[in-house]
Design a protein around this motif. Structure first.
Motif, PDB file in Angstrom:
ATOM      1  N   ASN A 115      -1.692  -6.957  10.938  1.00 50.88           N
ATOM      2  CA  ASN A 115      -2.574  -6.137  10.112  1.00 50.88           C
ATOM      3  C   ASN A 115      -1.974  -5.786   8.758  1.00 50.88           C
ATOM      4  O   ASN A 115      -2.686  -5.341   7.855  1.00 50.88           O
ATOM      5  CB  ASN A 115      -2.935  -4.837  10.848  1.00 50.88           C
ATOM      6  CG  ASN A 115      -3.828  -5.086  12.052  1.00 50.88           C
ATOM      7  OD1 ASN A 115      -4.529  -6.102  12.107  1.00 50.88           O
ATOM      8  ND2 ASN A 115      -3.803  -4.173  13.013  1.00 50.88           N
ATOM      9  N   LEU A 116      -0.666  -5.958   8.623  1.00 53.65           N
ATOM     10  CA  LEU A 116      -0.008  -5.650   7.365  1.00 53.65           C
ATOM     11  C   LEU A 116       0.201  -6.889   6.499  1.00 53.65           C
ATOM     12  O   LEU A 116       0.989  -6.857   5.552  1.00 53.65           O
ATOM     13  CB  LEU A 116       1.344  -4.983   7.641  1.00 53.65           C
ATOM     14  CG  LEU A 116       1.289  -3.547   8.178  1.00 53.65           C
ATOM     15  CD1 LEU A 116       2.695  -3.038   8.457  1.00 53.65           C
ATOM     16  CD2 LEU A 116       0.577  -2.622   7.199  1.00 53.65           C
ATOM     17  N   GLU A 117      -0.483  -7.954   6.784  1.00 50.92           N
ATOM     18  CA  GLU A 117      -0.331  -9.187   6.007  1.00 50.92           C
ATOM     19  C   GLU A 117      -0.671  -8.972   4.533  1.00 50.92           C
ATOM     20  O   GLU A 117      -0.208  -9.702   3.654  1.00 50.92           O
ATOM     21  CB  GLU A 117      -1.209 -10.282   6.594  1.00 50.92           C
ATOM     22  CG  GLU A 117      -0.930 -11.681   6.054  1.00 50.92           C
ATOM     23  CD  GLU A 117       0.489 -12.173   6.373  1.00 50.92           C
ATOM     24  OE1 GLU A 117       1.016 -12.989   5.601  1.00 50.92           O
ATOM     25  OE2 GLU A 117       1.058 -11.723   7.402  1.00 50.92           O
ATOM     26  N   VAL A 118      -1.481  -7.921   4.240  1.00 51.05           N
ATOM     27  CA  VAL A 118      -1.820  -7.643   2.832  1.00 51.05           C
ATOM     28  C   VAL A 118      -0.586  -7.300   2.007  1.00 51.05           C
ATOM     29  O   VAL A 118      -0.606  -7.424   0.778  1.00 51.05           O
ATOM     30  CB  VAL A 118      -2.844  -6.489   2.724  1.00 51.05           C
ATOM     31  CG1 VAL A 118      -4.184  -6.898   3.295  1.00 51.05           C
ATOM     32  CG2 VAL A 118      -2.319  -5.226   3.383  1.00 51.05           C
ATOM     33  N   HIS A 822      -1.647   2.695   4.329  1.00 51.21           N
ATOM     34  CA  HIS A 822      -2.623   1.656   4.626  1.00 51.21           C
ATOM     35  C   HIS A 822      -3.118   1.894   6.057  1.00 51.21           C
ATOM     36  O   HIS A 822      -2.319   1.939   6.997  1.00 51.21           O
ATOM     37  CB  HIS A 822      -1.981   0.275   4.499  1.00 51.21           C
ATOM     38  CG  HIS A 822      -1.735  -0.126   3.081  1.00 51.21           C
ATOM     39  ND1 HIS A 822      -2.433  -1.111   2.459  1.00 51.21           N
ATOM     40  CD2 HIS A 822      -0.883   0.363   2.149  1.00 51.21           C
ATOM     41  CE1 HIS A 822      -2.009  -1.252   1.214  1.00 51.21           C
ATOM     42  NE2 HIS A 822      -1.073  -0.354   1.004  1.00 51.21           N
ATOM     43  N   SER A 824      -4.375   0.287   8.405  1.00 53.04           N
ATOM     44  CA  SER A 824      -4.623  -0.994   9.080  1.00 53.04           C
ATOM     45  C   SER A 824      -4.808  -0.841  10.578  1.00 53.04           C
ATOM     46  O   SER A 824      -5.218  -1.792  11.255  1.00 53.04           O
ATOM     47  CB  SER A 824      -3.458  -1.965   8.805  1.00 53.04           C
ATOM     48  OG  SER A 824      -2.228  -1.390   9.184  1.00 53.04           O
ATOM     49  N   GLY A 831     -10.076  -1.588   8.806  1.00 56.40           N
ATOM     50  CA  GLY A 831      -8.632  -1.725   8.700  1.00 56.40           C
ATOM     51  C   GLY A 831      -8.159  -2.048   7.292  1.00 56.40           C
ATOM     52  O   GLY A 831      -6.953  -2.000   7.021  1.00 56.40           O
ATOM     53  N   GLY A 832      -9.073  -2.393   6.412  1.00 58.62           N
ATOM     54  CA  GLY A 832      -8.694  -2.660   5.026  1.00 58.62           C
ATOM     55  C   GLY A 832      -8.577  -1.420   4.169  1.00 58.62           C
ATOM     56  O   GLY A 832      -8.163  -1.493   3.004  1.00 58.62           O
ATOM     57  N   GLY A 834      -7.301   2.194   2.645  1.00 59.05           N
ATOM     58  CA  GLY A 834      -6.022   2.837   2.370  1.00 59.05           C
ATOM     59  C   GLY A 834      -6.245   4.032   1.468  1.00 59.05           C
ATOM     60  O   GLY A 834      -7.337   4.226   0.908  1.00 59.05           O
ATOM     61  N   TYR A 872      -9.138  -0.512  -0.849  1.00 63.73           N
ATOM     62  CA  TYR A 872      -9.634  -1.401   0.211  1.00 63.73           C
ATOM     63  C   TYR A 872      -9.106  -2.807  -0.047  1.00 63.73           C
ATOM     64  O   TYR A 872      -9.269  -3.359  -1.144  1.00 63.73           O
ATOM     65  CB  TYR A 872     -11.161  -1.439   0.242  1.00 63.73           C
ATOM     66  CG  TYR A 872     -11.699  -2.214   1.423  1.00 63.73           C
ATOM     67  CD1 TYR A 872     -11.802  -1.626   2.684  1.00 63.73           C
ATOM     68  CD2 TYR A 872     -12.079  -3.559   1.294  1.00 63.73           C
ATOM     69  CE1 TYR A 872     -12.279  -2.329   3.780  1.00 63.73           C
ATOM     70  CE2 TYR A 872     -12.546  -4.277   2.379  1.00 63.73           C
ATOM     71  CZ  TYR A 872     -12.643  -3.659   3.619  1.00 63.73           C
ATOM     72  OH  TYR A 872     -13.098  -4.368   4.704  1.00 63.73           O
ATOM     73  N   ASP A 873      -8.417  -3.369   0.936  1.00 62.10           N
ATOM     74  CA  ASP A 873      -7.875  -4.726   0.848  1.00 62.10           C
ATOM     75  C   ASP A 873      -8.175  -5.444   2.156  1.00 62.10           C
ATOM     76  O   ASP A 873      -7.669  -5.055   3.221  1.00 62.10           O
ATOM     77  CB  ASP A 873      -6.356  -4.688   0.625  1.00 62.10           C
ATOM     78  CG  ASP A 873      -5.980  -4.029  -0.685  1.00 62.10           C
ATOM     79  OD1 ASP A 873      -6.112  -4.677  -1.730  1.00 62.10           O
ATOM     80  OD2 ASP A 873      -5.557  -2.859  -0.658  1.00 62.10           O
ATOM     81  N   ARG A 874      -8.981  -6.473   2.053  1.00 62.36           N
ATOM     82  CA  ARG A 874      -9.262  -7.272   3.251  1.00 62.36           C
ATOM     83  C   ARG A 874      -9.723  -8.648   2.814  1.00 62.36           C
ATOM     84  O   ARG A 874     -10.647  -8.777   2.001  1.00 62.36           O
ATOM     85  CB  ARG A 874     -10.326  -6.615   4.125  1.00 62.36           C
ATOM     86  CG  ARG A 874     -10.471  -7.299   5.486  1.00 62.36           C
ATOM     87  CD  ARG A 874     -11.364  -6.493   6.401  1.00 62.36           C
ATOM     88  NE  ARG A 874     -11.514  -7.134   7.703  1.00 62.36           N
ATOM     89  CZ  ARG A 874     -10.679  -6.985   8.713  1.00 62.36           C
ATOM     90  NH1 ARG A 874      -9.616  -6.197   8.571  1.00 62.36           N
ATOM     91  NH2 ARG A 874     -10.891  -7.587   9.876  1.00 62.36           N
TER      92      ARG A 874
END
Length: 977
Positions: A115-118, A822, A824, A831-832, A834, A872-874
């Motif tokens: 989930n932390l791949e961002v 984040h 996540s 989950g995106g 933060g 938001y990051d996804r």
């Protein structure tokens, strides 16, 4: 320099020299080895700020800007290397060290969960990870902004970016941040460096750096040191800002971007933004690195600005409902351009030894046009024999009562001016240096030259007054309090706008031509430092010594020329087609605008029809000119020791000797130049510091710090320069006076900070700070009538006089907190999400302000500040919303005991209004490193302005309207992440 000062400085230099001899004697060690490595993520992105621990021995270091680390002076044998980075799994390696050899400990870290791949794939998220790790690794209280985070919101310049950090407020100008104010201190008390080199201000009258002259996307990162150490320049009572320029990384660097935008004001205004960076390391061992980056933006900003002269109904000495004696109705149309270049060249001589050259240049042309109509109130004032129902106000207006008791109204006539603005600022820096790590010692050095300048093209202006025929009848314009239902939209009678609508009512009064000369400052600096790692019993320690010398030369030789026509030249000769029908929503009908270029063309074609005014505003020596040389010699000693594996102590002392030489022109009562007045002075400051870092566990820590800093006066505050603007009707002029007796202020600073990292990725911090200021320098303002003018060049009338003084003492305390996480762990698309937020509270009080017995807050000390930024990051999407708030704060002191209307009245202290701005930006990754980016700036059309005493007594409110922009960014190297 006094005899005692010489003794103290000589002792400091002797101690530093002896320590250097010890370092040199200990440097030639043989039979030892080293461990070196590079820390990266799975996408080969470098991880700066990673913590590396080598056992046995407990040596701790951090990875540098290249992701590299080096631990030397190790006895041959087996070691365990532990590498940690918040948000990533910890890596442990076993390494064998041989004598005279460098053992490799490269590490590739993976994220702690999928989930932390961002943290690898998303630019802003990976930038946030770097910020957290660099802050945790620092010895002092440090906050970091990386370029990826800076670019994730529409930050027009470097000040806008810094304003999103805890306890950092902005002084804004023309819709952008201009100066930063850290922890409730004024801008002068925040130092600015580029790659650690002190940078001079391009402006002629202040010490702080005009940050809107520096593009936001030209640096790799920004560091704010909120506590001082002995190896840092001492002039950072509020904080020290360091701009870190980009260097070539392990992978080739290519970044290109371009955007265009629009603002719906004054007929519609556009903007263009472009930036690019290319860099690479060369050779089989990649020892040589080269990089160059540039940025350019053009902004056609528009501004609707109202600047009234606040007054109030006088209710037996108590300020009542607001009343306005006059008002400026201002329209601005800008075409600002800002560009910058930054480059670096570095060469790695050996492991731990390198040479470098960094260069930086930025230029800001704040070009534009301005049109101003000034209207005046002519409401009859109380005069029992003539106007028994007349008004009672604190200031005067266009009515006057002669010595026979007869009141005459209508003298408050309107006026108009048109100007073209040509400020041109430049900042440059060039530094060459090196760092060389030996066995258990290292030494570093640099030489630098930095220069800033302001080309004094001035603000050429055409001034128009009412005609003799109009003056014979007088003005009937009156402020209309009965119809003023909105305190921020003061209403005026219809005749006010009828009078300014007719250009035949105005004749040309005078013309300010283009300025000549410049204000500039050149800094020449040399720095050297050395350190040795040693053991004090079982405790690992490092002693560091160093010194710095800076020669700063600043001068102002500028002047402007004013001419006046000898015949009637009506405004009708010079009108143009520009209109501003939506000024304040169309609530105020402006008259026709004039074209300054037409006035200038007429003057050039008919010079014989004008007379020349000389003196301050003509060629030759002028009262605003000065020459100043400031020499700063510094030496320090600092020791770092690990008391236990959880307690880290840094303590040291810095000695700074300052020598000043000034030269200013002197004039007699007839304004004739009589010679130059030269003066000099010096002072020595002893500045101790200490900081303690205590790890409660692997995720939690506490920092305690003490330091003493200093704040030097602005150049013109001590160099006897005088400047003024003329009064206009009921609007007072302004005059700035110097104070050659100003002393540098000092502050004792105490900090306590709690930090904890959060799972899966985040950080929370909260802390307290306290500053005790001695001899604080404050700006005092008061209104005074000068029947003969304040200087030989200035006309008689009422002026707001400003002068800097030492104000006895002051205290400042505050609390700040920051939260980043984040989310996540939330299910699915949630989950995106933060959040990044911070809050700062500051309390301050002063003693000893002349003429007042109260204890006001320090200048620029905003009680409450906060920033909230949901993210938001996804997948391919990245979005960020930014809300930034600064509470009202005192801009200039004006109150005096006994002042009519009291401390909350319309003649009291001048405040900046509270400011809440909302911005947003989103991006979508299209593939092959290409992203589409779109942003909205100032979405809520927030006002900027000032008021006196209380918010209802405003003297400036201006609007810029929202801006929308879109474009593309291309970073092909990111595609490999």
């Amino acid at each position: 320099m006094t005899f005692e000062s010489r003794k103290v400085l000589s002792f400091a230099i002797s101690v530093a020299f002896c320590c250097l001899l010890l370092v040199g004697a200990a440097s030639a060690q043989s039979g030892r080895g080293s461990i070196a490595g590079r820390v990266a993520d799975t996408g080969e992105g470098i991880l700066q700020g990673a913590q590396i621990t080598v056992d046995p021995g407990g040596v701790k270091v951090s990875s540098d800007v290249q992701g590299e680390f080096l631990v030397n002076g190790l006895t041959p044998g087996s070691y365990t290397v532990t590498i940690s980075y918040v948000g990533f799994t910890t890596v442990t390696k076993s390494v064998t060290v041989a004598a005279g050899q460098v053992a490799n400990a490269d590490a590739q870290l993976t994220v702690e969960s999928q989930n932390l791949e961002v943290l690898v794939t998303a630019e802003r998220a990976s930038g946030e990870a770097e910020e957290v790790n660099r802050q945790l690794a620092a010895d002092n209280v440090l906050q970091v902004l990386t370029s990826d985070v800076i670019r994730s919101l529409p930050n027009a310049n470097m000040a806008d970016a810094l304003g999103r950090l805890p306890s950092v407020t902005l002084e804004r100008d023309e819709g952008e941040g201009k100066y930063v104010q850290v922890r409730g201190t004024e801008p002068r008390l925040t130092n600015l460096t580029i790659d650690g080199i002190n940078i001079p201000s391009p402006e002629n009258n202040v010490r702080q750096i005009k940050l809107d002259a520096i593009p936001a996307d030209i640096v790799e990162s920004v560091e704010i040191n909120k506590t001082l150490q002995a190896n840092m320049d001492a002039d950072g009572i509020g904080g020290s800002v360091n701009l870190v320029t980009k260097t070539a990384g392990e992978r080739p660097t290519v970044n290109l971007s371009g955007m265009g935008g629009y603002t719906p004001i004054i007929g519609g205004r556009g903007l263009v933004e472009t930036a690019g960076t290319v860099g690479q390391r060369f050779g089989s061992a990649k020892r040589l690195g080269m990089l160059i980056g540039g940025s350019y933006d053009w902004n056609g900003r528009g501004i609707n600005d109202m600047e009234p002269s606040p007054d109030a109904f006088n209710n037996n000495g108590v300020a009542g409902t607001p009343f306005y004696d006059a008002a400026d109705l201002r329209s601005y149309r800008y075409y600002r351009s800002r560009w910058g270049l930054a480059g670096s060249l570095d060469y790695k001589l050996a492991e731990g030894s390198s040479l470098y050259v960094h260069g930086f240049y930025s230029d800001f042309k704040n070009y534009g046009e301005r049109w101003v109509y000034n209207i005046q109130d002519n409401t009859p004032v109380l005069n029992p024999g003539q106007f028994p129902n007349g008004i009672q106000i604190f200031n005067g207006n266009g009515c006057s009562i002669d010595n026979t008791g007869v009141e005459t109204c209508g003298g408050g006539t309107p006026s108009f001016n048109a100007s073209i603005r040509r400020p041109d600022y430049a900042i440059a820096n060039l530094v060459a240096g090196g760092k060389h790590v030996l066995s258990t010692t290292w030494f570093s050095w640099d030489v630098s030259a930095s220069r800033s300048r302001q080309l004094e093209r001035g603000d050429p202006q055409a001034n128009f007054k009412t005609t003799d025929a109009f003056n014979a009848a007088g003005s009937t314009c009156q402020f209309d309090p009965a119809h003023t239902t909105n305190q921020f939209r003061p209403q005026w009678g219809a005749s006010c706008f009828t009078e300014i609508a007719n250009p035949a009512n105005f004749d040309l009064k005078s013309v300010d031509l283009f300025g000549h000369g410049l204000s500039a400052q050149l800094n020449l600096q040399i720095t050297g430092a050395a350190a040795k790692r040693y053991h004090l019993g079982s405790h690992l320690a490092t002693i560091e010594v160093g010194g710095r010398f800076r020669n700063a030369h600043k001068f102002d030789d500028s002047f402007i020329t004013r001419v006046a026509p000898t015949l009637s030249l009506p405004l009708t000769m010079f009108t143009n087609s520009v209109t501003n029908s939506d000024y304040y929503g169309g609530g105020y009908k402006l008259g026709p605008f004039a074209d300054y270029s037409k006035v200038l063309d007429y003057f050039n074609a008919h010079p014989s029809q004008f007379t020349l005014n000389r003196g301050q505003i003509g060629p030759g020596f002028n009262a605003t000119n000065y020459d100043l040389v400031e020499k700063v010699s510094a030496a320090y000693v600092m020791n770092t020791i690990d008391l236990t594996n959880r307690i880290h102590l840094v303590a040291g002392v810095r000695f700074e000797q300052t020598n000043l030489d000034t030269s200013v022109p002197t004039f007699d009562a007839n304004n004739a130049f009589v010679g130059l007045t030269n003066s000099n002075g010096s002072y020595l400051k002893v500045l101790p510091s200490a900081s303690l870092r205590f790890a409660l566990d692997k995720d939690t820590g506490i920092r305690i710090a003490y330091s003493r800093g200093l704040g030097r006066p602005n150049p013109t505050d001590i160099a006897q320069a005088v400047s003024f603007t003329e009064p206009s009707g009921n609007t007072p002029g302004t005059i700035s006076l110097s104070n050659p007796n100003l002393k540098a202020e000092t502050a004792d600073n105490i900090d306590l900070l709690f930090e904890r990292t959060l799972k899966p990725f985040g950080m929370i911090s909260a802390g307290f700070f306290y500053k005790n200021l001695t001899d604080p320098i404050v700006s005092e303002s008061f209104i005074q009538n000068f029947p003969n003018g304040p200087t030989p060049d200035a006309p008689p009338g009422r002026y707001t006089v400003s002068q800097s003084i030492n104000a006895g003492s002051a205290r400042l305390a505050g609390f700040e907190a920051a939260y980043l996480q984040h989310l996540s762990f939330l299910p699915g698309i949630w989950g995106g999400l933060g959040i990044s937020a911070n809050y700062g509270y500051t309390y301050s009080t002063t003693d000893g302000l002349p003429g007042r017995s109260d204890h006001p807050r320090l200048l620029r000390s905003a009680p409450n500040t906060w920033n909230i930024s949901p993210t938001y990051d996804r997948g391919r999407i990245s979005m960020r919303l930014g809300l930034s708030y600064n509470q009202a704060n005192i801009f200039a002191y004006q109150f005096q005991d006994g002042l009519p209307g009291g401390v909350r009245g319309p003649l009291s202290d001048n405040y900046l209004y509270s400011h809440l701005e909302i911005d947003a930006q989103g991006s979508f990754r299209l593939g092959h490193g290409l992203s589409f980016v779109m942003y909205g700036l100032n979405i809520n059309n927030e006002v900027f302005g000032f008021y006196n005493g209380s918010p209802q007594y405003f003297n400036q409110r201006e609007y810029y309207r929202p801006t929308v922009a879109a474009g593309f960014r291309w970073s092909p190297t990111l595609e490999h992440k």
